[in-house]
Each structure stands twice: as structure tokens, then as C-alpha cells.
Design an enzyme around this catalytic site. Structure first.
Site, mmCIF file in Angstrom:
data_model
loop_
_atom_site.group_PDB
_atom_site.id
_atom_site.type_symbol
_atom_site.label_atom_id
_atom_site.label_comp_id
_atom_site.label_asym_id
_atom_site.label_seq_id
_atom_site.Cartn_x
_atom_site.Cartn_y
_atom_site.Cartn_z
ATOM 1 N N HIS A 86 -26.359 -0.438 -6.314
ATOM 2 C CA HIS A 86 -26.415 -1.805 -6.861
ATOM 3 C C HIS A 86 -26.135 -1.815 -8.362
ATOM 4 C CE1 HIS A 86 -28.520 -2.905 -3.055
ATOM 5 N NE2 HIS A 86 -29.069 -1.717 -3.227
ATOM 6 N N SER A 89 -5.804 -3.861 -29.762
ATOM 7 C CA SER A 89 -5.739 -5.316 -29.678
ATOM 8 C C SER A 89 -4.863 -5.832 -30.802
ATOM 9 C CB SER A 89 -7.153 -5.880 -29.809
ATOM 10 O OG SER A 89 -7.116 -7.189 -30.342
ATOM 11 N N LYS A 93 -10.689 -2.404 -31.317
ATOM 12 C CA LYS A 93 -10.566 -2.286 -29.867
ATOM 13 C C LYS A 93 -9.804 -1.057 -29.390
ATOM 14 C CE LYS A 93 -11.741 -4.797 -26.980
ATOM 15 N NZ LYS A 93 -11.367 -6.136 -26.553
ATOM 16 N N GLU A 132 -7.164 -0.820 -15.800
ATOM 17 C CA GLU A 132 -7.211 -2.239 -15.415
ATOM 18 C C GLU A 132 -5.981 -2.625 -14.604
ATOM 19 O OE1 GLU A 132 -8.579 -4.943 -18.772
ATOM 20 O OE2 GLU A 132 -8.563 -3.008 -19.765
ATOM 21 N N GLN A 186 14.210 -8.145 8.004
ATOM 22 C CA GLN A 186 14.795 -7.680 6.742
ATOM 23 C C GLN A 186 13.748 -7.740 5.617
ATOM 24 O OE1 GLN A 186 19.046 -8.392 5.754
ATOM 25 N NE2 GLN A 186 18.246 -9.827 4.249
HETATM 26 N N1 ARG Z 1 20.043 -5.929 6.507
HETATM 27 C C1 ARG Z 1 19.479 -5.941 7.814
HETATM 28 C C2 ARG Z 1 17.981 -5.628 7.754
HETATM 29 O O1 ARG Z 1 17.550 -5.149 6.748
HETATM 30 C C3 ARG Z 1 20.146 -4.916 8.665
HETATM 31 C C4 ARG Z 1 20.092 -5.185 10.117
HETATM 32 C C5 ARG Z 1 20.926 -6.365 10.445
HETATM 33 N N2 ARG Z 1 21.043 -6.581 11.828
HETATM 34 C C6 ARG Z 1 21.418 -7.740 12.319
HETATM 35 N N3 ARG Z 1 21.482 -7.857 13.586
HETATM 36 N N4 ARG Z 1 21.695 -8.765 11.561
HETATM 37 O O2 ARG Z 1 17.237 -5.866 8.643
#
Ligand code: ARG
Length: 454
Positions: A153, A274, A280, A287, A319
Site C-alpha cells: 500500500h 527545467s 530541477k 516517465e 491491413q
Molecule cells: N496490403 C495488404 C495488407 O496489408 C496486402 C494484402 C492485400 N490483399 C488483398 N486481397 N487486397 O493486408
């Protein structure tokens, strides 16, 4: 690329929105490695000619060295690194380049690239974690006899050694290493040959490609191979726990270097001043590590949330996996990178730790144990010592300043040996349970960490 199906070109704003090359270009080496193994296999299986394999291999080799040297710069207008390299190859070697994508899809290509990339990075991260564990261990070894207050604590609780406290972090980092190793092992299967989602009619040698790329085997289901990103989530979970540990350590370093504690002095090189307050010396590095922890948790949440509603198999949402996992990875790398020298150069101020341990009645448990060992039931001893502490607080003295006569007024079990029993050195030294702060236990822990690191 898909001009055949389309009546007009996609809008520039759509291309830009769709493109991932800004962040997936860092996987160019993995993309080329995957393509080299794929092309060689296509040749071995008689799917493309030996001459084509030769041209592809030479062309990819040149692209790789040109990208490395900077002679070739990635075209930011390309959709992704996979399309860019394929287009560049075709530009250089003509029709053979157009045969590379036989029996492959970007779906299995991106999955293989990402697994290879993350595998390499995970190894690097494990090395960093080992270096940090080593740095903490060295501080522990130098402080086996450095007594400080242990807290619960954030109230002074029982005396411990600085080594015992630091070794707790060593244990956490060792588990972090184990978690990364586990995740890497589960990730190390090749999705290549899954193609778009259903596999292919070509007689591929998926196992051969997997072996060549250093995988432990192939993904057994083509849909799973291109659909899941659980390895990203697992790694991000590992990264999150590493950051949790770094953040708690940071918090302590920040407290310890305050004037209120002054248990450690950080090296000037890892602190800042600072702009207005000349006195400081701020623990900015610690941090920032604490602050960046939230960002890594955010990356984990982003990936989990991105995946949760997706129907199988590939969806473009996926993606988004890369920016999150790359950001988390880079953040952890940077935090470990700064933490190692910060810990190595941190100076413990032993006398302040000792002085703090002297206050706060942290030997009260040992005083109760003293009575218990002389036959008093623990609950009674606990009550008796509670009353003694209350009296000391009232008189403004510590337990070792209380006269023997006053002790004996509370219980006739008290004798002259009480002072020895509650000395801080005794409290620490007499702790004999496995894993405790006692000197023998601490030496055992040091040997344990050394052995794990070796
Ligand atoms: N740039 C795409 C990704 O990072 C690659 C795969 C794309 N595939 C597709 N069927 N559009 O996921």
C-alpha cells in the site's frame, strides 16, 4: 494491375487511402525472401521453367541490394510493398517477372512476410530483454546487503534488501522472455500456398518452402493461413506485459529519485532539467516509458477490435494489423533500449534507504515473531506489538528506542535479546524461507537468474 476488369482507373484519393506502402515497405527483405523461396519451388515442381527461376532469382537479388543501398527507392504511389517489388521485377526482367505470382496471392504473401518480419524482431526483443535482466541483476548483485523498506500500500511494511526488490523485476523479465518465445513458436508456421483462401490446383511443395524459410511447418488450413492474425495479438499481449513491468519499474524509479525518497540518483545523461526551475532534475525517460505503456495497450486493443467482426477469409481491414503491431514493437524496443543504460547508470543511495527502513516500525512483524517463538500465540503477540507501536508513536520513539522495562511491562516474555531480534540486519538475515529477502535466498535467486540468462 486489375485493368482488365475495370472500365476506369481508381481515383487518386482512393489509391492513397488504400495504400499501405508507407508502413509495409519495412518488410521488403522478407517479401523478397518469400518470393525467392516460392520461385525456386515453382521451378523444382516444374510449374515454371528453370530459365524463369534464374531470371527471377537474379532480378530479386538485384532489387534487394538496390533497395538496401538506396539505389532503388520505394515508390510511395504503389499500393503495397508486394505490388511494388513485383512491378519492379517485371520492369527489369520482363515476362518471367509476371510468372512469379503463379499459385500465390497477396493474402498468403503478406501473411508470410509479416510472420518472418515479426520472427526476426522477436529475436531482437528477446536479446534486449536479456540485456535488461542482466543490467538489473548486476545492480542486485551489488546490493545484496543494502537494506531498504519494503512496501505494501506504499506504506513501509518490512525490511528487505534492494537486491530482493530488483530481483523481482528480473523474474518478471524472464517470464516476458518465455512468453515471447512461446508466441514465436506458435507463429512459426508458413501460410504460403494458402493462396487467396482455398489453396491451389498447382502441385506445390509447401513443406519445402516452409523449411527453406525456417518455419517449423505449414499452416494446415488455407483459410486459417490467410485469415488469422492471432500471432499479432499474442505478440502485442506480450509487449503489453513487458510495458506493464517497465511502467511499474518506471513509477518506482520516479518515486525513488524524488526528494521525498532519494533512494536512487539517476545519471545526468538520462534526466532532463527545467526551462524555468534551475534546481530541477527530472526522470523524463522513466516517465515516457510509463506514458508509452498506454500506447502499446492501445495497439493491442486496436488489433483485437479490428479482428473481432471479420468474416473469413481475408478482409482489407486486416491491413490495419501492421501499423498497430509495428508501432507496439518499435515502442517496446525503444523503451528497452533506454531502460538498459538508465538502470546500469543508476546509483542507489544506501544510507537513505537504510534511514527510511529505520523509521515506520517495519520490524514490528519480527517483534511479534519474537514473542511467538517464546510461546505466545501469534494473534496475541500481534495485539501486544500493536499496543507497543501505538505507545511508541505517542512518545515519538522507534521500537529499538523503547526501554526494556517498558517492554517487560507489556509482556514478561521480553528479555534483553529483544533488541538484537528486531535489528534490521536480523530481520533481513534471519529470513530463511525460499524466495525470501534473506541473504542465502537472494544468492540463490541470483544464481537462478544467471542460469536462465546463460
Ligand atoms: N496490403 C495488404 C495488407 O496489408 C496486402 C494484402 C492485400 N490483399 C488483398 N486481397 N487486397 O493486408
Amino acid at each position: 494491375m486489375w485493368a482488365g476488369r475495370f472500365l476506369k482507373k481508381s481515383e487518386e484519393i482512393a489509391d492513397e487511402f488504400n495504400s499501405s506502402i508507407r508502413f509495409d515497405k519495412i518488410m521488403f527483405e522478407e517479401d523478397i525472401r518469400g518470393s525467392l523461396a516460392h520461385a525456386a519451388m515453382l521451378g523444382r515442381q516444374g510449374i515454371i521453367s528453370a530459365a524463369d527461376v534464374e531470371a527471377i532469382t537474379a532480378g530479386l537479388g538485384e532489387i534487394l541490394s538496390d533497395l538496401k543501398s538506396g539505389a532503388l527507392v520505394v515508390d510511395e504511389k504503389a499500393e503495397d510493398i508486394h505490388m511494388f517489388i513485383e512491378a519492379e521485377l517485371t520492369k527489369r526482367i520482363g515476362d518471367a517477372g509476371k510468372r512469379l505470382h503463379t499459385a500465390r496471392s497477396r493474402n498468403d504473401q503478406v501473411a508470410v512476410d509479416l510472420r518472418l518480419y515479426l520472427r526476426g524482431k522477436t529475436e531482437g526483443l528477446i536479446d534486449l530483454l536479456k540485456a535488461l535482466t542482466r543490467a538489473v541483476l548486476e545492480q542486485a548483485k551489488a546490493n545484496v546487503h543494502t537494506i531498504m523498506p519494503g512496501y505494501t500500500h506504499l506504506q513501509r511494511a518490512q525490511p528487505i534488501t534492494f537486491a530482493q526488490h530488483l530481483l523481482a523485476y528480473c523474474m518478471m523479465f524472464l517470464r516476458d522472455i518465455g512468453r515471447l518465445q512461446d508466441a514465436a513458436q506458435r507463429m512459426n508456421f508458413s501460410p504460403l500456398g494458402s493462396c487467396a483462401l482455398a489453396g491451389t490446383t498447382y502441385p506445390l511443395d509447401r513443406d519445402g518452402v516452409a523449411k527453406e524459410l525456417g518455419f517449423d511447418g505449414v499452416c494446415m488450413n488455407s483459410i486459417d493461413g490467410v485469415s488469422d492474425r492471432d500471432y499479432c495479438v499474442e505478440l502485442e499481449s506480450c509487449f503489453s506485459l513487458i510495458m506493464t513491468h517497465l511502467s511499474r519499474f518506471s513509477e518506482e524509479i520516479i518515486l525513488w529519485s524524488s526528494w521525498e525518497f532519494k533512494f536512487v540518483e539517476l545519471d545526468d545523461g538520462y534526466t532532463t532539467g527545467s526551462s524555468i526551475m534551475p534546481q530541477k532534475k527530472n526522470p523524463d525517460m522513466a516517465e515516457l516509458v510509463r506514458g508509452k505503456t498506454g500506447r502499446v495497450y492501445g495497439d493491442l486493443m486496436a488489433t483485437l477490435t479490428m479482428l473481432k467482426g471479420l468474416p473469413l477469409a481475408y478482409n482489407k481491414d486486416m491491413q490495419e494489423d501492421k501499423e498497430a503491431v509495428f508501432d507496439a514493437l518499435e515502442t517496446v524496443e525503444k523503451c528497452l533500449g533506454i531502460f538498459i543504460p538508465m538502470v546500469q547508470t543508476m546509483t542507489p543511495i544506501k544510507e537513505n534507504m537504510y534511514a527510511a527502513a529505520k523509521k515506520g516500525f517495519i520490524n514490528a512483524t519480527d517483534l511479534a515473531d519474537y514473542l511467538t517463538k517464546k510461546g505466545m500465540p501469534f494473534r496475541m503477540a500481534y495485539k501486544t506489538v500493536g499496543a507497543i507501536v501505538a505507545e511508541c508513536i505517542q512518545k515519538g520513539i522507534t521500537l529499538d528506542e523503547m526501554p526494556l522495562a517498558d517492554y517487560q511491562g507489556k509482556s514478561e516474555l521480553f528479555a534483553g535479546d529483544v533488541y538484537e531480534a528486531i535489528a534490521l540486519e536480523t530481520c533481513v538475515g534471519k529470513r530463511i524461507s525460499k524466495g525470501s529477502t534473506g541473504y542465502a535466498s537472494v544468492e540463490e535467486q541470483i544464481a537462478f537468474v544467471e542460469e536462465k540468462l546463460a
